[in-house]
Design a protein around this motif. Structure first.
Motif, PDB file in Angstrom:
ATOM      1  N   GLU A 225       0.831  -1.210   0.000  1.00 33.70           N
ATOM      2  CA  GLU A 225       0.000   0.000   0.000  1.00 33.70           C
ATOM      3  C   GLU A 225       0.863   1.255   0.000  1.00 33.70           C
ATOM      4  O   GLU A 225       0.614   2.208  -0.752  1.00 33.70           O
ATOM      5  N   ALA A 226       1.874   1.269   0.850  1.00 35.23           N
ATOM      6  CA  ALA A 226       2.723   2.447   0.976  1.00 35.23           C
ATOM      7  C   ALA A 226       3.535   2.698  -0.288  1.00 35.23           C
ATOM      8  O   ALA A 226       3.737   3.850  -0.704  1.00 35.23           O
ATOM      9  N   ALA A 227       4.020   1.626  -0.930  1.00 35.03           N
ATOM     10  CA  ALA A 227       4.792   1.791  -2.160  1.00 35.03           C
ATOM     11  C   ALA A 227       3.933   2.384  -3.271  1.00 35.03           C
ATOM     12  O   ALA A 227       4.382   3.261  -4.022  1.00 35.03           O
ATOM     13  N   LEU A 228       2.684   1.919  -3.393  1.00 38.35           N
ATOM     14  CA  LEU A 228       1.786   2.454  -4.404  1.00 38.35           C
ATOM     15  C   LEU A 228       1.473   3.925  -4.148  1.00 38.35           C
ATOM     16  O   LEU A 228       1.349   4.716  -5.086  1.00 38.35           O
ATOM     17  N   ALA A 229       1.349   4.290  -2.882  1.00 38.56           N
ATOM     18  CA  ALA A 229       1.101   5.690  -2.543  1.00 38.56           C
ATOM     19  C   ALA A 229       2.320   6.555  -2.824  1.00 38.56           C
ATOM     20  O   ALA A 229       2.191   7.728  -3.212  1.00 38.56           O
ATOM     21  N   ALA A 230       3.511   5.991  -2.644  1.00 42.91           N
ATOM     22  CA  ALA A 230       4.742   6.768  -2.802  1.00 42.91           C
ATOM     23  C   ALA A 230       5.104   7.005  -4.260  1.00 42.91           C
ATOM     24  O   ALA A 230       5.703   8.028  -4.594  1.00 42.91           O
ATOM     25  N   THR A 276       0.220  -9.742  -4.017  1.00 42.52           N
ATOM     26  CA  THR A 276       0.260  -8.651  -4.991  1.00 42.52           C
ATOM     27  C   THR A 276      -0.749  -7.606  -4.552  1.00 42.52           C
ATOM     28  O   THR A 276      -1.906  -7.935  -4.246  1.00 42.52           O
ATOM     29  N   VAL A 277      -0.317  -6.354  -4.504  1.00 42.45           N
ATOM     30  CA  VAL A 277      -1.186  -5.239  -4.130  1.00 42.45           C
ATOM     31  C   VAL A 277      -1.293  -4.308  -5.331  1.00 42.45           C
ATOM     32  O   VAL A 277      -0.277  -3.918  -5.909  1.00 42.45           O
ATOM     33  N   GLY A 278      -2.512  -3.993  -5.736  1.00 42.32           N
ATOM     34  CA  GLY A 278      -2.730  -3.133  -6.897  1.00 42.32           C
ATOM     35  C   GLY A 278      -3.684  -2.004  -6.582  1.00 42.32           C
ATOM     36  O   GLY A 278      -4.257  -1.916  -5.487  1.00 42.32           O
ATOM     37  N   ARG A 279      -3.856  -1.158  -7.550  1.00 43.78           N
ATOM     38  CA  ARG A 279      -4.780  -0.025  -7.396  1.00 43.78           C
ATOM     39  C   ARG A 279      -6.209  -0.475  -7.686  1.00 43.78           C
ATOM     40  O   ARG A 279      -6.440  -1.280  -8.575  1.00 43.78           O
ATOM     41  N   GLY A 280      -7.159   0.057  -6.927  1.00 38.45           N
ATOM     42  CA  GLY A 280      -8.542  -0.344  -7.082  1.00 38.45           C
ATOM     43  C   GLY A 280      -9.189   0.231  -8.323  1.00 38.45           C
ATOM     44  O   GLY A 280      -8.668   1.123  -8.957  1.00 38.45           O
TER      45      GLY A 280
END
Length: 280
Positions: A225-230, A276-280
């Motif tokens: 989550e933090a990496a996607l925000a950064a 895997t974490v992606g954008r909604g």
């Protein structure tokens, strides 16, 4: 019988690029794999090599593009290299480039970075994968393989199902270490790939290090989550983390307790946690 699919190319093409800006040098050591697909079926089915590019030629093009592009980031270099094959050979329909980097870190003396001296950084191997289809978009992924990190406390494993097969005791204070494979997909190009990659890795480490971990699963999701925000230019991030276990040693035979001070390091067998974490 039909030939269902084919591709070929050159693997482990090793190249070191030195980019000189006056006395200041930047180095990039890569091991490149270049694979091509296209109008090559007759080489398999009819012993007809008339459309097949020699793998030695594929290797030579890696070296030429490296010489012409000493200052490009690995991500940009891989895209330029893939496009070069498409530009030269109309029989090629798609190109897949994979590059693994051997990291060299700049030495400093007296607090001053040295312009042309480096030391081998063996923690993790950065990689880039670029896939280009003629007339289509480029699929670009960056990542790092075998990057090891740990913390000696602020990690636990509790409140999991227990049955007659369960022997592991619950704990709210344990060491947590892993050798991570992580990759992230680019949806757009950042201003600078090395800077963005460093921000992603730094963000992952900061979340891991500075927050309590209820589990590796808990940490990985929050790290993603933090990496996607950064870094808004990535669309998703995948992480695979094998546990590097540290088992408390039983020292009671010597009249000693063990207050989480002495451990047996082991990596087999290990837990394997992936997400895997992606954008909604």
């Amino acid at each position: 019988m039909p030939l269902i699919r084919n591709r070929y190319g050159k693997g482990r093409v090793r190249v070191m690029r030195i980019h000189r800006n006056g006395d200041q040098h930047e180095v990039s050591q890569l091991s490149v794999k270049a694979m091509i697909e296209g109008d090559f079926a007759r080489a398999y089915t009819h012993a007809d090599n008339s459309t097949s590019v020699a793998t030695d030629t594929i290797k030579n093009i890696v070296n030429v593009v490296a010489r012409e592009n000493t200052g490009l980031s690995t991500e940009d270099f891989c895209q330029v290299l893939a496009q070069r094959y498409l530009d030269i050979y109309p029989q090629i329909a798609s190109v897949a480039i994979t590059a693994h980097e051997t990291k060299w870190s700049r030495l400093s003396f007296g607090g001053k970075p040295h312009p042309h001296s480096f030391v081998l950084d063996s923690n993790g191997k950065p990689f880039v994968e670029a896939s280009v289809v003629r007339g289509g978009p480029t699929a670009l992924t960056s990542g790092i393989d075998g990057f090891a990190f740990m913390k000696s406390t602020q990690s636990g494993w509790e409140n999991y199902p227990r049955d007659r097969y369960t022997t592991l005791p619950e704990t709210a204070d344990r060491m947590c270490a892993t050798s991570m494979v992580a990759s992230w997909k680019w949806s757009g190009g950042p201003a600078n790939y090395p800077t963005a990659n460093a921000r992603i890795l730094g963000t992952l480490l900061e979340v891991f290090s500075t927050t309590y971990s209820m589990s590796v699963q808990d940490s990985l999701y929050r790290m993603g989550e933090a990496a996607l925000a950064a870094v808004p230019e990535i669309s998703e991030i995948s992480m695979a983390c094998p546990n590097m276990h540290f088992i408390p040693m039983n020292l009671s035979a010597f009249g000693l307790d063990n207050n989480n001070d002495v451990f047996l390091p082991t990596d087999e067998p290990h837990g394997q946690i992936e997400c895997t974490v992606g954008r909604g």
